[in-house]
Scaffold this active site. Structure first.
Site, PDB file in Angstrom:
ATOM      1  N   SER A 169      47.034  11.565  84.343  1.00  0.00           N
ATOM      2  CA  SER A 169      45.955  12.476  84.738  1.00  0.00           C
ATOM      3  C   SER A 169      46.474  13.376  85.846  1.00  0.00           C
ATOM      4  O   SER A 169      47.317  12.961  86.655  1.00  0.00           O
ATOM      5  CB  SER A 169      44.762  11.668  85.261  1.00  0.00           C
ATOM      6  N   TYR A 183      41.837   5.028  90.828  1.00  0.00           N
ATOM      7  CA  TYR A 183      42.196   5.560  89.497  1.00  0.00           C
ATOM      8  C   TYR A 183      43.376   6.526  89.625  1.00  0.00           C
ATOM      9  O   TYR A 183      44.358   6.436  88.881  1.00  0.00           O
ATOM     10  CB  TYR A 183      40.976   6.246  88.903  1.00  0.00           C
TER      11      TYR A 183
HETATM   12  P1  NAP Z   1      36.994   7.532  76.990  1.00  0.00           P
HETATM   13  O1  NAP Z   1      36.308   8.625  76.254  1.00  0.00           O
HETATM   14  O2  NAP Z   1      36.238   6.755  78.021  1.00  0.00           O
HETATM   15  O3  NAP Z   1      37.608   6.516  75.909  1.00  0.00           O
HETATM   16  C1  NAP Z   1      38.289   5.402  76.378  1.00  0.00           C
HETATM   17  C2  NAP Z   1      38.964   4.701  75.232  1.00  0.00           C
HETATM   18  O4  NAP Z   1      39.776   3.655  75.771  1.00  0.00           O
HETATM   19  C3  NAP Z   1      37.991   4.046  74.271  1.00  0.00           C
HETATM   20  O5  NAP Z   1      38.578   4.073  72.992  1.00  0.00           O
HETATM   21  C4  NAP Z   1      37.920   2.624  74.797  1.00  0.00           C
HETATM   22  O6  NAP Z   1      37.577   1.660  73.800  1.00  0.00           O
HETATM   23  C5  NAP Z   1      39.346   2.420  75.239  1.00  0.00           C
HETATM   24  N1  NAP Z   1      39.550   1.399  76.244  1.00  0.00           N
HETATM   25  C6  NAP Z   1      39.051   1.329  77.485  1.00  0.00           C
HETATM   26  N2  NAP Z   1      39.506   0.224  78.114  1.00  0.00           N
HETATM   27  C7  NAP Z   1      40.304  -0.406  77.229  1.00  0.00           C
HETATM   28  C8  NAP Z   1      41.047  -1.598  77.262  1.00  0.00           C
HETATM   29  N3  NAP Z   1      41.058  -2.386  78.354  1.00  0.00           N
HETATM   30  N4  NAP Z   1      41.751  -1.960  76.170  1.00  0.00           N
HETATM   31  C9  NAP Z   1      41.750  -1.185  75.059  1.00  0.00           C
HETATM   32  N5  NAP Z   1      41.068  -0.040  74.967  1.00  0.00           N
HETATM   33  C10 NAP Z   1      40.347   0.334  76.043  1.00  0.00           C
HETATM   34  O7  NAP Z   1      38.293   8.062  77.739  1.00  0.00           O
HETATM   35  P2  NAP Z   1      39.118   9.438  77.612  1.00  0.00           P
HETATM   36  O8  NAP Z   1      38.500  10.431  78.516  1.00  0.00           O
HETATM   37  O9  NAP Z   1      39.377   9.778  76.206  1.00  0.00           O
HETATM   38  O10 NAP Z   1      40.472   8.990  78.345  1.00  0.00           O
HETATM   39  C11 NAP Z   1      41.649   8.635  77.654  1.00  0.00           C
HETATM   40  C12 NAP Z   1      42.782   8.647  78.645  1.00  0.00           C
HETATM   41  O11 NAP Z   1      42.877   9.956  79.214  1.00  0.00           O
HETATM   42  C13 NAP Z   1      42.575   7.688  79.812  1.00  0.00           C
HETATM   43  O12 NAP Z   1      43.802   7.081  80.158  1.00  0.00           O
HETATM   44  C14 NAP Z   1      42.108   8.598  80.935  1.00  0.00           C
HETATM   45  O13 NAP Z   1      42.423   8.081  82.205  1.00  0.00           O
HETATM   46  C15 NAP Z   1      42.883   9.852  80.623  1.00  0.00           C
HETATM   47  N6  NAP Z   1      42.311  11.061  81.209  1.00  0.00           N
HETATM   48  C16 NAP Z   1      41.079  11.521  80.830  1.00  0.00           C
HETATM   49  C17 NAP Z   1      40.572  12.663  81.442  1.00  0.00           C
HETATM   50  C18 NAP Z   1      39.228  13.236  81.086  1.00  0.00           C
HETATM   51  O14 NAP Z   1      38.763  14.153  81.770  1.00  0.00           O
HETATM   52  N7  NAP Z   1      38.568  12.752  80.055  1.00  0.00           N
HETATM   53  C19 NAP Z   1      41.328  13.336  82.410  1.00  0.00           C
HETATM   54  C20 NAP Z   1      42.562  12.832  82.756  1.00  0.00           C
HETATM   55  C21 NAP Z   1      43.052  11.712  82.161  1.00  0.00           C
HETATM   56  P3  NAP Z   1      36.022   1.300  73.433  1.00  0.00           P
HETATM   57  O15 NAP Z   1      35.497   2.493  72.655  1.00  0.00           O
HETATM   58  O16 NAP Z   1      36.131   0.093  72.587  1.00  0.00           O
HETATM   59  O17 NAP Z   1      35.311   1.100  74.716  1.00  0.00           O
END
Ligand code: NAP
Length: 274
Positions: A169, A183
């Site tokens: 991130s 985080y």
């Molecule tokens: P999200 O919409 O909250 O989705 C999270 C995903 O991770 C879901 O598929 C969830 O599964 C899974 N998950 C969570 N904890 C887990 C665990 N312990 N074991 C296996 N699976 C797990 O998140 P996102 O925004 O797409 O984020 C994806 C990545 O991008 C993350 O690493 C996040 O830090 C990074 N990121 C996101 C943003 C943003 O603005 N969105 C910005 C920077 C970085 P379930 O559906 O089963 O709960």
């Protein structure tokens, strides 16, 4: 198709649930994408399938959402399997990789995407339980997934090589003050892992890179207590908008591909100029 992991044992145990074990199929490209039931992981799974990967769609608890991603992939002629496994659990990670071995074949690409954040708060309010949960999922999980991938991909271990992409991130650079410094720090650790691991296995046929998203429209912001966070902060982005999961997926797939064949240990920020 789904493969729940209940009843499976580790590789030494050789006791996988027969209901989850299928005949291995040969595919040149097999990707494991952690946290692929929603958000960036789901977009990456769909794009990986379009690019010819058989995809292990990992999720933690939302099986229905993971099954929908698999159905989307199968509808366009791709191959995928949904696999429940908590990346905060070493034994579940081992089972995840074993299941992919048995169903899709040897993994050639790992996307360490699963990540969590918790309620926005200052560091002077955080307890040890929260810190343990965040670091277990965002740092230790990716390390252990990388270990399993390297054991299968590395030429040192008889593999044919592959690629790892970590999803960090821009918080690693910005620090997320007043929201979730824990985080941000966990993503900083992931960035350092990218640098060291890329050098450690550069001559074993494996490239390791990182994508750092900025403010992307997904469910993750609700976990911090602010579902509409992207719309609040988008004015601070030079491009004046939030990003879409598909825009992040494009960078991930490029880093996995042979188009990035001389690229390792580096970072792509997908953050609208932040
Ligand atoms: P999200 O919409 O909250 O989705 C999270 C995903 O991770 C879901 O598929 C969830 O599964 C899974 N998950 C969570 N904890 C887990 C665990 N312990 N074991 C296996 N699976 C797990 O998140 P996102 O925004 O797409 O984020 C994806 C990545 O991008 C993350 O690493 C996040 O830090 C990074 N990121 C996101 C943003 C943003 O603005 N969105 C910005 C920077 C970085 P379930 O559906 O089963 O709960």
């Amino acid at each position: 198709m789904s493969a729940g992991l209940h009843g499976a044992r580790d590789r030494a145990g050789r006791g996988r649930d027969p209901l989850t074990t299928m005949t291995a199929v040969s595919s040149n490209r097999v990707a494991i994408i952690t946290g692929a039931s929603r958000g960036i992981g789901a977009a990456t799974a769909r794009l990986a399938a379009k690019n010819g990967y058989a995809v292990g769609v990992n999720y933690r608890s939302n099986r229905d959402a993971a099954e929908r991603v698999v159905a989307d992939i199968e509808q366009v002629g791709g191959q995928a399997i949904a696999i429940g496994a908590d990346v905060a659990s070493e034994v579940e990670i081992v089972r995840l990789f074993d299941t992919v071995d048995d169903t899709l074949g040897p993994v050639t690409a790992l996307v360490n995407n699963a990540g969590i954040l918790e309620q926005q708060m200052r560091v002077d309010q955080m307890d040890a339980g929260r810190l343990s949960r965040v670091f277990a999922t965002n740092v230790i999980g990716p390390f252990l997934c990388a270990r399993e991938a390297i054991q299968r991909m590395s030429t040192r271990h008889g593999g044919v090589g592959g690629a790892i992409v970590n999803v960090s991130s821009v918080a690693a650079r910005l620090g997320s003050p007043g929201e979730y410094v824990d985080y941000a720090a966990s993503k900083g650790a992931l960035d350092t892992m990218t640098v060291g691991l890329a050098k450690e296995i550069a001559d074993e046929g494996i490239r390791v890179n990182t994508v750092r998203p900025g403010f992307i429209y997904t469910d993750i912001h609700a976990s911090g207590g602010e579902p509409n966070r992207v719309d609040r902060v988008k004015h601070f982005v030079p491009m004046r908008r939030g990003g879409q999961a598909e825009e992040v997926a494009e960078a991930i797939l490029w880093l996995l591909s042979n188009h990035a064949s001389y690229t390792t240990g580096t970072f792509i920020d997908v953050a609208g100029g932040n």
